[in-house]
Design an enzyme around this catalytic site. Structure first.
Site, PDB file in Angstrom:
ATOM      1  N   ARG A  86       1.096  -1.049  -0.037  1.00 46.23           N
ATOM      2  CA  ARG A  86      -0.203   0.208  -0.286  1.00 46.23           C
ATOM      3  C   ARG A  86       0.947   1.282  -0.070  1.00 46.23           C
ATOM      4  NH1 ARG A  86      -4.481   2.074   3.748  1.00 46.23           N
ATOM      5  NH2 ARG A  86      -4.591   4.352   3.278  1.00 46.23           N
ATOM      6  N   ARG A  95      -5.833   2.788  -3.490  1.00 42.90           N
ATOM      7  CA  ARG A  95      -4.927   1.657  -2.886  1.00 42.90           C
ATOM      8  C   ARG A  95      -5.209   0.539  -3.449  1.00 42.90           C
ATOM      9  NH1 ARG A  95      -7.466   4.263   1.330  1.00 42.90           N
ATOM     10  NH2 ARG A  95      -7.142   6.269   0.516  1.00 42.90           N
ATOM     11  N   ASP A  98      -6.683  -1.287   1.954  1.00 41.67           N
ATOM     12  CA  ASP A  98      -7.353  -0.173   2.958  1.00 41.67           C
ATOM     13  C   ASP A  98      -8.385  -1.404   4.182  1.00 41.67           C
ATOM     14  OD1 ASP A  98      -7.516   1.707   4.176  1.00 41.67           O
ATOM     15  OD2 ASP A  98      -9.607   3.275   2.758  1.00 41.67           O
ATOM     16  N   ASP A 100     -10.615  -1.358   6.741  1.00 41.45           N
ATOM     17  CA  ASP A 100     -10.754  -0.012   7.773  1.00 41.45           C
ATOM     18  C   ASP A 100     -11.138  -0.745   8.895  1.00 41.45           C
ATOM     19  OD1 ASP A 100      -9.901   1.986   6.943  1.00 41.45           O
ATOM     20  OD2 ASP A 100     -12.060   1.992   5.673  1.00 41.45           O
TER      21      ASP A 100
HETATM   22  N1  ROI Z   1     -14.854   4.543  -2.327  1.00 43.14           N
HETATM   23  C1  ROI Z   1     -15.703   3.583  -2.377  1.00 43.14           C
HETATM   24  N2  ROI Z   1     -15.694   3.246  -3.492  1.00 43.14           N
HETATM   25  N3  ROI Z   1     -14.794   2.281  -1.907  1.00 43.14           N
HETATM   26  C2  ROI Z   1     -13.925   2.554  -0.797  1.00 43.14           C
HETATM   27  O1  ROI Z   1     -13.740   1.744   0.164  1.00 43.14           O
HETATM   28  C3  ROI Z   1     -13.483   3.732  -0.797  1.00 43.14           C
HETATM   29  N4  ROI Z   1     -11.964   3.950   0.166  1.00 43.14           N
HETATM   30  C4  ROI Z   1     -11.598   4.972   0.470  1.00 43.14           C
HETATM   31  C5  ROI Z   1     -12.487   6.183  -1.027  1.00 43.14           C
HETATM   32  C6  ROI Z   1     -10.687   7.040  -1.598  1.00 43.14           C
HETATM   33  C7  ROI Z   1     -12.398   7.113   0.249  1.00 43.14           C
HETATM   34  N5  ROI Z   1     -12.849   5.713  -1.812  1.00 43.14           N
HETATM   35  C8  ROI Z   1     -13.400   5.205  -1.520  1.00 43.14           C
HETATM   36  O2  ROI Z   1     -10.807   5.616   1.261  1.00 43.14           O
END
Ligand code: ROI
Length: 163
Positions: A86, A95, A98, A100
């Site tokens: 990443r 990315r 991610d 979270d």
């Molecule tokens: N948009 C979508 N559709 N899915 C994501 O996981 C995602 N993650 C992010 C940002 C760039 C805000 N937009 C995203 O971090």
């Protein structure tokens, strides 16, 4: 080490074969120490929230039972993100992976490093719909019920993938 806590993790990727990144990350979550992967949602494709000049995302949500503390779990999630090469080139940019930490039991955490429930989770269709698939009755501290949140959040372009 704490008692086992039920956690939810949001997964997202929009670079370099994102389906593989998410599938691989699910397998890696199952291998975390003192942690059991209980369930995961389908994979979904979604148009980007934030800058539009980036590829669509693949998203999913996983349910874990873990004895790791919130910070130890975050360390593990960040290590997995790093292992997927990443790079953070720009804020809200594309990315490879991610991860979270959406929910950690019913705890509310507000430190410099970690905010739980994840601050944007109540307004993002790519979190709420996959979460509802695996945990329709799940409670989000300080927020409305998932049913109410979903009623105010359009499905939009979110599409469940058959993979
Ligand atoms: N948009 C979508 N559709 N899915 C994501 O996981 C995602 N993650 C992010 C940002 C760039 C805000 N937009 C995203 O971090």
């Amino acid at each position: 080490m704490t008692e086992s806590v039920l956690c939810y993790i949001g997964l997202g990727s929009n670079l370099d074969q994102p389906v593989q990144h998410v599938q691989c990350a699910l397998e890696e979550l199952a291998l975390l120490p003192n942690t059991v992967l209980l369930q995961h949602s389908s994979l979904y494709s979604s148009t980007p929230v934030g800058p539009q000049d980036q590829p669509d995302f693949i998203n999913a949500v996983a349910a874990l039972s873990t004895r790791l503390s919130p910070d130890a779990l975050l360390d593990e999630l960040q290590a997995l993100e790093q292992a997927h090469q990443r790079v953070r080139e720009r804020h809200w940019g594309p990315r490879t992976l991610d991860l979270d930490l959406l929910l950690y039991g019913n705890e509310v955490i507000d430190t410099d490093r970690l905010k739980v429930p994840h601050p944007y989770m109540t307004e993002r269709n790519f979190v709420l719909y996959p979460l509802a698939e695996i945990a329709p009755m799940c409670e989000i501290p300080g927020a409305d019920t998932l049913t109410t949140l979903l009623s105010g959040c359009t499905l939009g372009s979110l599409t469940k993938l058959q993979v």
